[in-house]
Design an enzyme around this catalytic site. Structure first.
Site, PDB file in Angstrom:
ATOM      1  N   GLU A  67      45.951  46.714  41.827  1.00  0.00           N
ATOM      2  CA  GLU A  67      44.852  46.255  42.680  1.00  0.00           C
ATOM      3  C   GLU A  67      43.609  47.124  42.501  1.00  0.00           C
ATOM      4  O   GLU A  67      42.491  46.624  42.510  1.00  0.00           O
ATOM      5  CB  GLU A  67      45.297  46.236  44.143  1.00  0.00           C
ATOM      6  CG  GLU A  67      46.286  45.132  44.476  1.00  0.00           C
ATOM      7  CD  GLU A  67      45.732  43.745  44.200  1.00  0.00           C
ATOM      8  OE1 GLU A  67      44.504  43.556  44.260  1.00  0.00           O
ATOM      9  OE2 GLU A  67      46.528  42.837  43.919  1.00  0.00           O
ATOM     10  N   TYR A 150      40.738  44.539  51.819  1.00  0.00           N
ATOM     11  CA  TYR A 150      41.347  43.695  50.795  1.00  0.00           C
ATOM     12  C   TYR A 150      42.578  44.375  50.187  1.00  0.00           C
ATOM     13  O   TYR A 150      43.648  43.765  50.081  1.00  0.00           O
ATOM     14  CB  TYR A 150      40.346  43.367  49.676  1.00  0.00           C
ATOM     15  CG  TYR A 150      41.080  42.818  48.474  1.00  0.00           C
ATOM     16  CD1 TYR A 150      41.529  41.505  48.458  1.00  0.00           C
ATOM     17  CD2 TYR A 150      41.413  43.647  47.393  1.00  0.00           C
ATOM     18  CE1 TYR A 150      42.277  41.016  47.397  1.00  0.00           C
ATOM     19  CE2 TYR A 150      42.161  43.164  46.330  1.00  0.00           C
ATOM     20  CZ  TYR A 150      42.584  41.848  46.336  1.00  0.00           C
ATOM     21  OH  TYR A 150      43.334  41.370  45.301  1.00  0.00           O
ATOM     22  N   ASP A 168      40.156  37.733  47.770  1.00  0.00           N
ATOM     23  CA  ASP A 168      39.369  38.217  46.643  1.00  0.00           C
ATOM     24  C   ASP A 168      38.405  37.112  46.217  1.00  0.00           C
ATOM     25  O   ASP A 168      38.337  36.042  46.834  1.00  0.00           O
ATOM     26  CB  ASP A 168      40.272  38.678  45.497  1.00  0.00           C
ATOM     27  CG  ASP A 168      40.775  37.530  44.640  1.00  0.00           C
ATOM     28  OD1 ASP A 168      40.869  36.387  45.145  1.00  0.00           O
ATOM     29  OD2 ASP A 168      41.098  37.765  43.464  1.00  0.00           O
ATOM     30  N   CYS A 223      40.510  26.940  39.060  1.00  0.00           N
ATOM     31  CA  CYS A 223      39.268  26.769  39.830  1.00  0.00           C
ATOM     32  C   CYS A 223      38.330  27.945  39.536  1.00  0.00           C
ATOM     33  O   CYS A 223      37.951  28.708  40.416  1.00  0.00           O
ATOM     34  CB  CYS A 223      39.602  26.694  41.317  1.00  0.00           C
ATOM     35  SG  CYS A 223      38.237  26.112  42.348  1.00  0.00           S
ATOM     36  N   CYS A 230      39.466  20.650  36.941  1.00  0.00           N
ATOM     37  CA  CYS A 230      39.959  19.839  38.057  1.00  0.00           C
ATOM     38  C   CYS A 230      41.133  18.955  37.646  1.00  0.00           C
ATOM     39  O   CYS A 230      41.994  18.646  38.476  1.00  0.00           O
ATOM     40  CB  CYS A 230      38.827  18.983  38.616  1.00  0.00           C
ATOM     41  SG  CYS A 230      37.474  19.948  39.353  1.00  0.00           S
TER      42      CYS A 230
END
Length: 322
Positions: A67, A150, A168, A223, A230
């Protein structure tokens, strides 16, 4: 972990009234979340990348290291450094024994090297306060140096399977499009986005943790910020932005980050010299890395102020030892 078996409900989204929330609106009800969970989690089960920090053997420390490294840095650049890091420092106590400058040296060219110092500081605190084990409690994670909301939520969720909204850039973009009906989220995370993320969380802890990882992966692989796919999206039929005709972004222009000629580039070059040197580096060696003296001096002063470089008597510099 398995996806919920409850079949999705029919979507209520439409071009004229997309399901979701805009800034300040009431978050959607639980039906919308249930409508999204199963298809996204099922998609994740089939398409998730096999990344080392997702494997059981990574443990909470491996998740935490990933992270820190993945902030504003693509997976392809992180992978080799991550593997070298965990081989050298498999536990927080192993890193805590080293000088902070060694963390900066091992960070290499990942960028934003203050993250290395923060990760070292977190390792020291974990060793001193928690017996060398990354805490599972969200509040204790948040109290560690260098850990923000986060990262605390991500470690609690991905390492310990807890129920936390993990927001995020990728997740925020998925929620902005699928629920709010806009192309991009705001530049900075808003209170409305946090309310929406909490409203969309599955009630079951393991499912919520799986949802956090799955929605993040959907934003990373499908995305995306540009050239969204899509036709491969498991929730395309429900996406408020797609149903509205994909309206163009109406906010401030989104500019890509520049690097060439910036102080960041100069700082990177100065740090590269210090990382590769076995000992202190004289000023003259640093002067050769950049032609413009005022910018070079400003960049070096910034590195010293950030604790990434230590000035020594006689005009030489080194990576920090304390």
């Amino acid at each position: 972990m398995t996806a919920p078996t409850k079949p999705p409900c029919p979507t209520t989204a439409s071009p004229s009234a997309p399901s979701g929330t805009s800034s300040g609106d009431t978050p959607p009800g639980p039906a919308l979340g249930e409508n999204l969970h199963s298809p996204v989690i099922d998609w994740f089960g089939e398409h998730a990348r096999d990344l080392p920090w997702r494997r059981p053997e990574a443990g909470a420390w491996g998740v935490m290291v990933s992270e820190f490294m993945l902030q504003q840095t693509p997976v392809s650049r992180v992978l080799p450094v991550y593997e070298q890091w965990l081989e050298r420092w498999p536990r927080p106590a192993d890193l805590a024994k080293e000088a902070p400058g060694e963390a900066v040296r091992a960070w290499g060219r990942l960028g934003y090297p203050r993250r290395a110092l923060r990760l070292h500081g977190a390792a020291v605190a974990i060793t001193e306060r928690h017996g060398g084990d990354v805490p599972a409690d969200h509040a204790q994670l948040l109290a560690l140096p260098g850990i923000g909301e986060y990262t605390a939520a991500a470690v609690a969720s991905f390492a310990y399977g807890q129920r936390h909204p993990v927001l995020d850039t990728n997740v925020r973009r998925v929620f902005a499009r699928a629920v709010t009906g806009v192309q991009y989220p705001p530049n900075a995370t808003t209170a409305a986005e946090r309310r929406l993320a909490r409203a969309l969380l599955p009630e079951d802890e393991p499912t919520a943790a799986r949802w956090a990882a799955a929605s993040m992966e959907l934003g990373a692989l499908v995305c995306t910020a540009k050239s969204e796919s899509c036709h491969r999206c498991p929730i395309a039929a429900q996406c408020a932005w797609r149903l509205a005709g994909k309206p163009e972004h109406e906010g401030p222009p989104r500019r890509g980050q520049t690097y060439a000629g910036t102080d960041r580039q100069v700082r990177g070059r100065l740090l590269a010299v210090l990382r590769e040197a076995p000992g202190p580096v004289p000023q003259a060696a640093l002067d050769r890395v950049w032609h413009e003296p005022v910018q070079r001096a400003r960049a070096l002063d910034g590195l010293v102020a950030d604790g990434l470089v230590e000035p020594l008597a006689g005009g030489s510099y080194r990576l920090p030892l304390t």
